[in-house]
Enzyme design. Structure first.
Site, short mmCIF file in Angstrom:
data_model
loop_
_atom_site.label_atom_id
_atom_site.label_comp_id
_atom_site.label_asym_id
_atom_site.label_seq_id
_atom_site.Cartn_x
_atom_site.Cartn_y
_atom_site.Cartn_z
N TYR A 28 -2.38 -0.49 10.26
CA TYR A 28 -2.45 -0.83 8.84
C TYR A 28 -1.17 -0.38 8.13
O TYR A 28 -0.60 -1.12 7.32
CB TYR A 28 -3.69 -0.18 8.22
CG TYR A 28 -3.96 -0.56 6.78
CD1 TYR A 28 -4.20 -1.88 6.42
CD2 TYR A 28 -3.99 0.42 5.79
CE1 TYR A 28 -4.46 -2.22 5.09
CE2 TYR A 28 -4.26 0.09 4.46
CZ TYR A 28 -4.49 -1.22 4.11
OH TYR A 28 -4.74 -1.56 2.80
N SER A 57 0.84 -1.20 0.00
CA SER A 57 0.00 0.00 0.00
C SER A 57 0.88 1.24 0.00
O SER A 57 2.07 1.17 0.32
CB SER A 57 -0.86 -0.02 1.27
OG SER A 57 -1.47 1.23 1.48
P1 NAD Z 1 -11.99 -5.83 0.20
O1 NAD Z 1 -12.40 -5.61 1.61
O2 NAD Z 1 -12.93 -5.51 -0.89
O3 NAD Z 1 -11.47 -7.33 0.02
C1 NAD Z 1 -10.79 -8.03 1.02
C2 NAD Z 1 -11.30 -9.46 1.00
O4 NAD Z 1 -10.54 -10.23 1.95
C3 NAD Z 1 -12.77 -9.58 1.40
O5 NAD Z 1 -13.50 -10.28 0.40
C4 NAD Z 1 -12.73 -10.37 2.71
O6 NAD Z 1 -13.83 -11.26 2.88
C5 NAD Z 1 -11.43 -11.13 2.57
N1 NAD Z 1 -10.91 -11.56 3.87
C6 NAD Z 1 -10.89 -10.86 5.03
N2 NAD Z 1 -10.38 -11.60 6.02
C7 NAD Z 1 -10.07 -12.81 5.48
C8 NAD Z 1 -9.52 -14.01 6.01
N3 NAD Z 1 -9.18 -14.10 7.29
N4 NAD Z 1 -9.36 -15.05 5.18
C9 NAD Z 1 -9.70 -14.97 3.86
N5 NAD Z 1 -10.23 -13.87 3.32
C10 NAD Z 1 -10.41 -12.79 4.11
O7 NAD Z 1 -10.63 -4.99 0.04
P2 NAD Z 1 -9.86 -4.47 -1.24
O8 NAD Z 1 -9.93 -3.00 -1.22
O9 NAD Z 1 -10.25 -5.20 -2.46
O10 NAD Z 1 -8.37 -4.83 -0.81
C11 NAD Z 1 -7.66 -5.95 -1.28
C12 NAD Z 1 -6.21 -5.78 -0.83
O11 NAD Z 1 -5.68 -4.55 -1.34
C13 NAD Z 1 -6.03 -5.70 0.68
O12 NAD Z 1 -4.82 -6.33 1.03
C14 NAD Z 1 -5.93 -4.22 0.93
O13 NAD Z 1 -5.26 -3.95 2.13
C15 NAD Z 1 -5.15 -3.79 -0.28
N6 NAD Z 1 -5.23 -2.37 -0.65
C16 NAD Z 1 -6.43 -1.77 -0.92
C17 NAD Z 1 -6.45 -0.43 -1.31
C18 NAD Z 1 -7.73 0.30 -1.62
O14 NAD Z 1 -7.69 1.50 -1.89
N7 NAD Z 1 -8.86 -0.38 -1.62
C19 NAD Z 1 -5.25 0.28 -1.41
C20 NAD Z 1 -4.05 -0.37 -1.13
C21 NAD Z 1 -4.05 -1.70 -0.77
#
Ligand code: NAD
Length: 287
Positions: A183, A170
């Site tokens: 985070y 991130s």
């Molecule tokens: P999201 O919340 O849409 O997806 C995360 C998924 O992980 C969910 O479907 C959830 O059910 C699953 N999950 C949670 N705990 C779990 C577990 N213990 N076992 C298995 N699955 C589990 O989030 P997103 O925005 O799509 O993020 C995906 C990745 O990208 C994450 O690592 C997040 O930190 C990272 N990220 C997101 C952003 C952003 O702007 N959205 C930016 C940088 C990094």
């Protein structure tokens, strides 16, 4: 634009018969990645704690003629991961590409204030009130939730030509954002772990890289970015001012970078990098 991008992807990337295991595949970013890998011929294993969400994306891939299977999985339980690995090997074959996408923040590990000040109201959740269990939750989900699936699935990647791992870091990992110390720290640990894995597995042919997405609007950050009337919060304004391209990213804009890292021909000598996909955020000092 969208169609041109698809054409280019088809032309350059071919994952036919590659087994791609994606954790967090029921979520916004990894659901999009799963569908994109599916379109390029991969056999996609969609792992998520939310089995229904993963199933929905698997159904979409299958409806478009692709190969996919959803597995309800907890990335924090090794037994759950080992059972899923066995099932994936039987259903689709051994993994070629592992995308560690499960992750996220938690309100219990988020302060109300950006800066500590004297005289804050008693209702303000400051750094001093952050909940230990909330902080552990965030560290475990992001760090252990990447390490454990790697321990389980990378066993099948040892010596397998072209095998590689992609983690999701991130912007927080480069410079921490205010309010979210757990985070930020956990994602810094992911970038560090990406380098560690790249070195550790360098003699057995497994590359490991990460992407660092900039700011996308998703379910987990929506509350921080928009008020109840849907207007950008002061925090969202600040993000946009500090993103030289002046907009939020879309999840499909992460696909090209992930494909490049996953493609064992195009990125065969790329190992241990964290690729920002951020509209210039990480490059901008704000001045
Ligand atoms: P999201 O919340 O849409 O997806 C995360 C998924 O992980 C969910 O479907 C959830 O059910 C699953 N999950 C949670 N705990 C779990 C577990 N213990 N076992 C298995 N699955 C589990 O989030 P997103 O925005 O799509 O993020 C995906 C990745 O990208 C994450 O690592 C997040 O930190 C990272 N990220 C997101 C952003 C952003 O702007 N959205 C930016 C940088 C990094």
């Amino acid at each position: 634009m969208q169609n041109n991008r698809r054409k280019t992807m088809t032309q350059f990337f071919d994952f036919t018969n590659k087994v791609v295991v994606i954790t967090g595949a029921g979520g916004v970013i990894c659901g999009e990645l799963a569908k994109s890998f599916g379109k390029q011929g991969a056999k996609v294993a969609l792992l998520d704690l939310n089995g229904e969400a993963a199933q929905k994306f698997a159904d979409e891939i299958i409806a478009e003629g692709g190969i996919a299977k959803a597995y309800k999985t907890n990335v924090l339980e090794k037994e759950s991961l080992e059972a899923v690995r066995e099932a994936v090997n039987k259903d689709l074959g051994t993994v070629d590409v592992l995308v560690n996408g499960a992750g996220g923040n938690n309100p219990r590990a988020t302060t109300d204030n950006e800066f500590h000040e004297v005289g804050l109201s008693a209702e303000t959740k400051t750094f001093f009130e952050l909940d230990k269990a909330g902080i552990e939750f965030v560290f475990n989900l992001n760090y252990l939730g990447t390490l454990l699936p790697t321990q389980v699935f990378a066993q099948d990647m040892v010596g397998k030509e072209g095998a590689n791992i992609i983690n999701i870091s991130s912007m927080n990992a480069f410079t921490p954002l205010t309010k979210i110390p757990a985070y930020s720290g956990a994602k810094a640990a992911i970038s560090n772990f990406t380098q560690w894995l790249a070195v550790h597995f360098s003699k057995v042919g497994i590359r490991c890289n990460a992407i660092a997405p900039g700011f996308l609007v998703t379910a987990q950050n929506e509350r921080l970015l928009f008020d109840e009337n849907g207007n950008p919060t002061p925090r969202a304004d600040k993000i946009l001012r500090n993103t030289p391209m002046g907009r939020f990213g879309e999840s499909n804009e992460l696909v090209g970078g992930v494909f490049f890292l996953a493609d064992s021909t195009l990125s065969s000598f790329v190992n241990g990098v964290v690729l920002p996909i951020d509209g210039g955020f990480a490059a901008y000092s704000g001045v």
